[in-house]
Motif scaffolding. Structure first.
Motif, short mmCIF file in Angstrom:
data_model
loop_
_atom_site.label_atom_id
_atom_site.label_comp_id
_atom_site.label_asym_id
_atom_site.label_seq_id
_atom_site.Cartn_x
_atom_site.Cartn_y
_atom_site.Cartn_z
N LYS A 1 4.09 34.46 6.07
CA LYS A 1 2.86 34.36 7.20
C LYS A 1 1.67 35.17 6.62
CE LYS A 1 4.61 33.43 11.37
NZ LYS A 1 4.84 32.19 11.09
N GLY A 2 0.46 34.63 6.71
CA GLY A 2 -0.78 35.11 6.24
C GLY A 2 -1.29 34.94 4.83
N LYS A 3 -0.11 34.22 4.10
CA LYS A 3 -0.44 34.30 2.74
C LYS A 3 -1.02 32.77 2.21
CE LYS A 3 2.55 37.72 1.59
NZ LYS A 3 1.95 39.00 1.06
N LYS A 4 -1.31 32.84 1.20
CA LYS A 4 -2.05 31.59 0.67
C LYS A 4 -0.89 31.00 -0.59
CE LYS A 4 -6.72 31.95 0.26
NZ LYS A 4 -7.83 31.70 -0.34
N VAL A 5 -0.53 29.85 0.16
CA VAL A 5 0.72 29.15 -0.50
C VAL A 5 0.39 27.67 -1.05
CG1 VAL A 5 3.20 28.59 -0.06
CG2 VAL A 5 2.05 30.45 1.20
N GLY A 6 0.95 27.61 -2.49
CA GLY A 6 0.92 26.53 -3.22
C GLY A 6 2.19 25.59 -3.04
N VAL A 7 2.34 24.39 -2.94
CA VAL A 7 3.40 23.65 -2.72
C VAL A 7 3.21 22.52 -3.67
CG1 VAL A 7 5.03 22.18 -1.47
CG2 VAL A 7 4.10 24.18 -0.52
N ILE A 8 4.20 22.38 -4.79
CA ILE A 8 3.90 21.03 -5.73
C ILE A 8 4.80 20.00 -5.12
CG2 ILE A 8 4.35 20.30 -8.25
CD1 ILE A 8 2.55 22.65 -8.40
N PHE A 9 4.19 18.85 -4.86
CA PHE A 9 4.87 17.74 -4.31
C PHE A 9 5.22 16.95 -5.91
CE2 PHE A 9 2.75 17.75 0.04
CZ PHE A 9 3.95 18.09 0.67
N SER A 10 6.48 16.91 -5.73
CA SER A 10 6.83 16.49 -7.52
C SER A 10 6.68 14.84 -7.69
CB SER A 10 8.14 17.17 -7.60
OG SER A 10 8.97 16.30 -6.56
N GLY A 11 6.70 14.08 -6.37
CA GLY A 11 6.58 12.67 -6.69
C GLY A 11 6.60 11.86 -5.36
N GLY A 12 6.47 10.50 -5.27
CA GLY A 12 6.35 9.62 -4.36
C GLY A 12 7.05 8.35 -4.38
N ASN A 13 8.14 8.29 -5.45
CA ASN A 13 8.77 7.24 -5.73
C ASN A 13 10.13 7.00 -4.61
OD1 ASN A 13 6.81 6.25 -7.51
ND2 ASN A 13 7.90 7.34 -9.05
N ILE B 1 0.91 -1.23 -0.01
CA ILE B 1 -0.09 0.04 0.03
C ILE B 1 0.86 1.26 -0.02
CG2 ILE B 1 -1.74 1.32 1.34
CD1 ILE B 1 -2.83 -1.18 -0.31
N TRP B 2 1.85 1.18 0.83
CA TRP B 2 2.73 2.56 0.86
C TRP B 2 3.37 2.73 -0.51
CZ3 TRP B 2 6.13 4.13 5.47
CH2 TRP B 2 5.23 4.16 6.71
N GLU B 3 3.78 1.58 -1.24
CA GLU B 3 4.48 1.86 -2.50
C GLU B 3 3.67 2.06 -3.87
OE1 GLU B 3 8.49 -0.92 -1.62
OE2 GLU B 3 6.92 -1.74 -2.89
N ARG B 4 2.56 1.53 -3.68
CA ARG B 4 1.63 1.53 -4.66
C ARG B 4 0.57 2.92 -4.56
NH1 ARG B 4 4.19 -0.05 -8.84
NH2 ARG B 4 5.63 -1.71 -8.02
N LEU B 5 -0.07 3.06 -3.35
CA LEU B 5 -0.70 4.23 -3.22
C LEU B 5 -0.28 5.38 -2.62
CD1 LEU B 5 -4.27 2.35 -1.68
CD2 LEU B 5 -3.75 3.11 -4.14
N LYS B 6 0.87 5.29 -2.34
CA LYS B 6 1.53 6.33 -1.63
C LYS B 6 0.84 7.03 -0.68
CE LYS B 6 4.10 5.89 -5.62
NZ LYS B 6 5.42 5.19 -5.53
N ILE B 7 0.51 6.13 0.22
CA ILE B 7 -0.32 6.70 1.54
C ILE B 7 0.29 5.93 2.77
CG2 ILE B 7 -2.30 7.57 0.35
CD1 ILE B 7 -3.80 4.90 1.60
N ILE B 8 0.25 6.46 3.80
CA ILE B 8 0.68 5.92 5.03
C ILE B 8 -0.30 5.28 5.69
CG2 ILE B 8 1.96 6.30 7.29
CD1 ILE B 8 3.90 7.36 5.57
#
Lengths: 313, 313
Positions: free
Chosen positions: B293-305, A266-273
């Protein structure tokens, strides 16, 4: 004996404003691997990171204003303590949480962060109960049982109810079995909101009290509690056992290594904890995949609270 | 010099049928911690587990039918190889992936699972390029650069475009900086679809070529590539550098320990798996939280491998 459909609908309405409607995830790769269509209901994304929030909110809101004013008390080594602390905070109620001194630090910190009043005690059932009684006596707080309480069971049912709202044609829902509160709630939801939807429990072989209870017809306990699935070390109670006997099709037992492998997948495929207790239901599906080929399968991921510095892989 | 708004809109239309519209997550706890409203765009949930899918799809679909018939080739130690392999598979194109022999096994396996034809080579830039040229010559395949290609940059822009579709009033978007393809695409989207939305890059201090490039006005390289953020070890190119110079407000450098801490915070609080390269953008926000502080901030999570058996905590 079992609660009515109306009671489940009421719980959904009660719980909804204080909880997340957690997402349902799918994975093409996992579907191909199992040969079934699997829908993961992600209580790891629930507030405080576990389904226990649902039962705790429902229970607290079932109390009278006088009872709420005196607070609530529970003993918990983990998620239920956090759930009671956070629910109580959201509802303006004092929460006394008795925790074994050897509970993971991350869980103690979380309870305190949610405003829970923590009392540490020895890591025995006797010590926990004694400390809980003392607090009940001193404060008049209402005791909250993590799994053997009908209001908690009804609160827990709302996860599967939400899943079936989205996917009403599931053939089966898998849930982990510990104290029995989640699997009982899930079975109630499948009974009332599913269309011939079975409920199957997943249980660690090392603490297979529920499996043995279904065989013997009475509540069995465990000699040891040596499983990685730390949320599932407890046993059934008189409130949830009759529901489980009546509405759970079967309980599938899994080895420790199967739990760890399911979690890793699950961690590896769904990328969730997800935490080990969550992985038990999925491990039970993996173990019995032949039986569920071509089916639509729901899996309840019960929670995601794990110490990432101390992993089994 | 920089591509038009129409080019970005076209890329969104091109990429959309072959990619996931990834979710945007938020965390009350993280908002409280930083004192800002943070919106995490989760490319870790993208097909093959990273934003690179977007650029790869857009590039392959920009090729003529004759070019597609001959296939595509790239050299990649990681996510781009997987992205090219999977995009090519979905589009019925052959994909030749040159990988250094010391690339993580989990990434080699993934490329092969997506149908990519893997050639291993020595772990030097020279060996990779030589092997790639050989394949180009033998097959007529089109070379795909992971970051310094306008079609790839336009494909990458679609992540931030989707984020701004949902949250058009972001003050700033953070993206990690490696080869520059993601931050350039993000900056283009912020420029055209934001309302005074800045783009800020996060870069490991250990490979701060982009930071130094913005100072010197020419493309700098790194002496060593000793960072845990294995996706960010490369340097900018002539296609993305002018965009970065023109549209990226600044680059914030982070220490290795800050990357690991940021990653752990996300795992524990959001219950999702992000890879170290993803954590770099968030680490940059954590490091500069006073400013936002107080801003609206986007963060791109590029990947999970990430290899969950080999974690930095």
């Amino acid at each position: 004996m079992i609660p009515s459909k109306e009671a489940l609908l009421k719980a959904q309405k009660t719980v909804q404003p204080y909880t997340h409607k957690t997402p349902v995830l799918t994975s093409t790769l996992i579907n191909e691997l199992i040969g079934a269509e699997v829908f993961f209901k992600c209580e790891n994304f629930q507030k405080m990171g576990a389904f226990k929030m649902r039962g705790a909110v429902n229970k607290i809101l079932s109390l009278s204003p006088e009872e709420r004013a005196k607070g609530v008390v529970t003993h918990s080594s983990g998620n239920f303590g956090q759930a009671v602390a956070l629910s109580a905070k959201l509802l303006g109620v004092s929460a006394y949480i008795v925790m074994p001194e050897n509970a993971p630090q991350v869980k103690k910190n979380a309870v305190r962060a949610y405003g829970g009043i923590v009392t540490e005690c020895e890591s025995t059932i006797a010590a926990r109960e004694q400390e809980t009684h003392r607090i009940q006596k001193e404060t008049g707080a209402t005791f909250m049982h993590p799994s053997n309480d009908m209001e908690v069971i009804l609160g827990n049912s709302t996860s599967a109810s939400e899943l079936l709202e989205k996917h009403s044609d599931l053939d089966v829902i898998f849930a982990p079995v510990g104290g029995g509160g989640l699997v009982a709630g899930t079975a109630l939801a499948a009974h009332y909101f599913g269309t011939n939807c079975q409920t199957v429990g997943g249980e660690p072989l090392a603490v297979d009290d529920a499996y043995r209870s279904l065989l013997s017809g009475k509540i069995e306990t465990n000699e040891t509690t040596n499983t990685i699935a730390d949320g599932l070390r407890t046993y059934l109670g008189d409130q949830n056992f009759p529901i489980i006997q009546q509405l759970v099709s079967k309980i599938i037992r899994v080895e420790e290594q199967e739990i760890v492998q399911a979690m890793q997948l699950i961690w590896e495929r769904l990328k969730i904890i997800i935490e080990p207790s969550s992985a038990v239901a999925f491990a039970a599906l993996l173990k019995s995949e032949e039986e569920f080929k071509g089916k639509k399968v729901g899996v309840i991921f019960s929670g995601g609270n794990i110490d990432v510095k101390n992993l089994p892989f």
